[in-house]
Design a protein around this motif. Structure first.
Motif, PDB file in Angstrom:
ATOM      1  N   VAL A 129      35.396  43.381  34.191  1.00  0.00           N
ATOM      2  CA  VAL A 129      36.107  42.476  35.095  1.00  0.00           C
ATOM      3  C   VAL A 129      36.424  43.225  36.382  1.00  0.00           C
ATOM      4  CG1 VAL A 129      38.225  41.150  35.426  1.00  0.00           C
ATOM      5  CG2 VAL A 129      37.113  41.167  33.181  1.00  0.00           C
ATOM      6  N   LEU A 130      36.119  42.599  37.519  1.00  0.00           N
ATOM      7  CA  LEU A 130      36.461  43.178  38.814  1.00  0.00           C
ATOM      8  C   LEU A 130      37.972  43.228  38.938  1.00  0.00           C
ATOM      9  CD1 LEU A 130      34.145  41.553  41.492  1.00  0.00           C
ATOM     10  CD2 LEU A 130      34.393  43.982  40.984  1.00  0.00           C
ATOM     11  N   GLN A 131      38.510  44.391  39.262  1.00  0.00           N
ATOM     12  CA  GLN A 131      39.961  44.508  39.300  1.00  0.00           C
ATOM     13  C   GLN A 131      40.584  43.637  40.396  1.00  0.00           C
ATOM     14  OE1 GLN A 131      41.564  47.441  41.711  1.00  0.00           O
ATOM     15  NE2 GLN A 131      40.116  48.973  40.971  1.00  0.00           N
ATOM     16  N   GLN A 133      40.962  40.824  41.850  1.00  0.00           N
ATOM     17  CA  GLN A 133      40.545  39.464  42.190  1.00  0.00           C
ATOM     18  C   GLN A 133      40.242  38.619  40.957  1.00  0.00           C
ATOM     19  OE1 GLN A 133      39.238  42.098  43.734  1.00  0.00           O
ATOM     20  NE2 GLN A 133      38.653  41.620  45.842  1.00  0.00           N
ATOM     21  N   SER A 134      39.712  39.258  39.928  1.00  0.00           N
ATOM     22  CA  SER A 134      39.229  38.455  38.814  1.00  0.00           C
ATOM     23  C   SER A 134      40.051  38.669  37.559  1.00  0.00           C
ATOM     24  CB  SER A 134      37.784  38.796  38.465  1.00  0.00           C
ATOM     25  OG  SER A 134      37.122  39.337  39.545  1.00  0.00           O
ATOM     26  N   SER A 135      39.880  37.750  36.648  1.00  0.00           N
ATOM     27  CA  SER A 135      40.481  37.894  35.332  1.00  0.00           C
ATOM     28  C   SER A 135      39.553  37.206  34.345  1.00  0.00           C
ATOM     29  CB  SER A 135      41.860  37.252  35.302  1.00  0.00           C
ATOM     30  OG  SER A 135      41.744  35.868  35.531  1.00  0.00           O
ATOM     31  N   ALA A 136      39.768  37.474  33.076  1.00  0.00           N
ATOM     32  CA  ALA A 136      38.973  36.822  32.037  1.00  0.00           C
ATOM     33  C   ALA A 136      39.911  36.403  30.922  1.00  0.00           C
ATOM     34  CB  ALA A 136      37.905  37.779  31.508  1.00  0.00           C
ATOM     35  N   THR A 190      44.727  36.873  28.598  1.00  0.00           N
ATOM     36  CA  THR A 190      44.029  37.102  29.860  1.00  0.00           C
ATOM     37  C   THR A 190      44.060  38.586  30.210  1.00  0.00           C
ATOM     38  OG1 THR A 190      44.513  34.904  30.699  1.00  0.00           O
ATOM     39  CG2 THR A 190      44.044  36.593  32.333  1.00  0.00           C
ATOM     40  N   ARG A 192      43.588  41.130  33.307  1.00  0.00           N
ATOM     41  CA  ARG A 192      43.537  41.223  34.758  1.00  0.00           C
ATOM     42  C   ARG A 192      43.802  42.682  35.126  1.00  0.00           C
ATOM     43  NH1 ARG A 192      44.140  37.287  38.678  1.00  0.00           N
ATOM     44  NH2 ARG A 192      44.846  35.776  37.125  1.00  0.00           N
ATOM     45  N   SER A 227      36.565  47.112  43.124  1.00  0.00           N
ATOM     46  CA  SER A 227      36.001  46.189  44.109  1.00  0.00           C
ATOM     47  C   SER A 227      36.266  46.745  45.502  1.00  0.00           C
ATOM     48  CB  SER A 227      36.652  44.814  43.965  1.00  0.00           C
ATOM     49  OG  SER A 227      38.016  44.907  44.290  1.00  0.00           O
ATOM     50  N   LEU A 259      28.015  41.522  36.560  1.00  0.00           N
ATOM     51  CA  LEU A 259      28.509  40.160  36.381  1.00  0.00           C
ATOM     52  C   LEU A 259      27.343  39.180  36.223  1.00  0.00           C
ATOM     53  CD1 LEU A 259      31.545  39.920  38.780  1.00  0.00           C
ATOM     54  CD2 LEU A 259      31.519  39.950  36.282  1.00  0.00           C
TER      55      LEU A 259
END
Ligand code: HEC
Length: 263
Positions: A129-131, A133-136, A190, A192, A227, A259
């Motif tokens: 996961v891109l630190q 900005q993104s989350s999963a 989640t 993040r 990122s 990704l």
């Protein structure tokens, strides 16, 4: 007799005999599967007498016969870690369980659904996961596929080294909830990554219950990818100049590549 009346009569008889017989075998099943935790020992009966119903090493001889269990505890060298740890009542209940291995009980199963697809039973894998900005988001599911209810005794907690980078998105599994036979509940987690975090980030989600094991737990695993807006803290050495810029572009390209591959 009308079939319904027959069923009712049967239910009444079962309700009457259940507390005396089935109850003890159920308690015995707990002690058989979870001996170590319940009596503070290093092993449980099931660790050596593996497989259900109990069978290995002639344990079947102890069916409804507490004296055989007591004698085994006192004489079999391998069973020394449990010697003196079980009460007379514990031993009687374990013998009742060996005699009635099909006794109705709860049975908690844990399964996970990873954000990128795939399922598991002991871990939730968030992938890369891109630190910032993104989350999963992944899901943990608790199912009681036994025949009796079990009780959740705490709410979900997230513990471990990078617990702060994981959060509960929603928890359908709450303290004091009852999971009756066949019922399930879900927990959304989640991941993040925090600014500056990079590499593998680990934690665990746990919830306590009143059945064997006492705690259901899954490992949370995710990889943080730097990122452009948030370079890894450890590699920002200052005065990196043009070279630093190139490394960043490389990171972005790599992250994008990973990704894309995940899709
Ligand atoms: C560390 C391993 C270990 C654990 C834990 C263990 N056992 Fe055993 N048990 C053995 C072994 C090995 C034998 C067989 C010994 C032999 O046949 O020589 C045995 C034999 C037995 C027997 C057969 C005795 C007989 O007379 O034939 C019974 C009954 C039994 N165990 C009950 C239990 C119960 C109940 C527990 C839990 C409270 C338990 N055991 C925990 C290793 C273990």
């Amino acid at each position: 007799m009308h079939p319904f009346q027959k069923l009712l009569a049967l239910a009444l008889v079962l309700a009457w005999i259940a507390p005396a017989s089935a109850q003890d075998a159920l308690r015995g099943k707990r002690y058989y599967l979870d001996t170590a935790r319940l009596v503070g020992a290093s092993v449980s009966c099931v660790d050596c007498h593996s497989g259900l119903p109990p069978g290995l090493f002639g344990i079947g001889r102890a069916a409804n016969n507490p004296a055989i269990v007591a004698n085994a505890l006192n004489t079999i060298p391998q069973m020394t870690p449990l010697r003196g740890k079980l009460t007379t009542a514990d031993i009687a209940d374990v013998a009742a369980y060996i005699g009635n291995p099909g006794v109705a009980s709860p049975n908690l199963r844990v399964s996970t659904r990873n954000p990128g697809g795939g399922e598991g039973s002991d871990r939730l894998d968030f992938g890369t996961v891109l630190q910032v900005q993104s989350s999963a988001r992944g899901t943990v599911r608790l199912v009681n596929d036994g025949a009796l209810a079990l009780q959740l005794t705490t709410s979900v907690r997230i513990v471990g080294p990078q617990a702060a980078e994981y959060s509960l998105t929603d928890s359908g599994c709450r303290a004091a909830d009852t999971l009756s036979a066949g019922q399930s509940c879900e927990i959304g987690v989640t991941f993040r990554p925090a600014p500056g975090s990079a590499g593998l980030r680990t934690a665990a989600a746990q919830i306590d219950h009143d059945w064997v094991g006492g705690t259901a737990a899954v490992a949370l695993l995710g990889t943080a990818e730097a990122s452009a807006a948030n370079p890894p803290v450890s590699t920002s050495s200052g005065g990196g100049g043009a070279l630093g810029g190139w490394i960043l572009i490389g990171f972005v390209g790599l992250a994008g590549h990973v990704l894309r591959q995940k899709r």
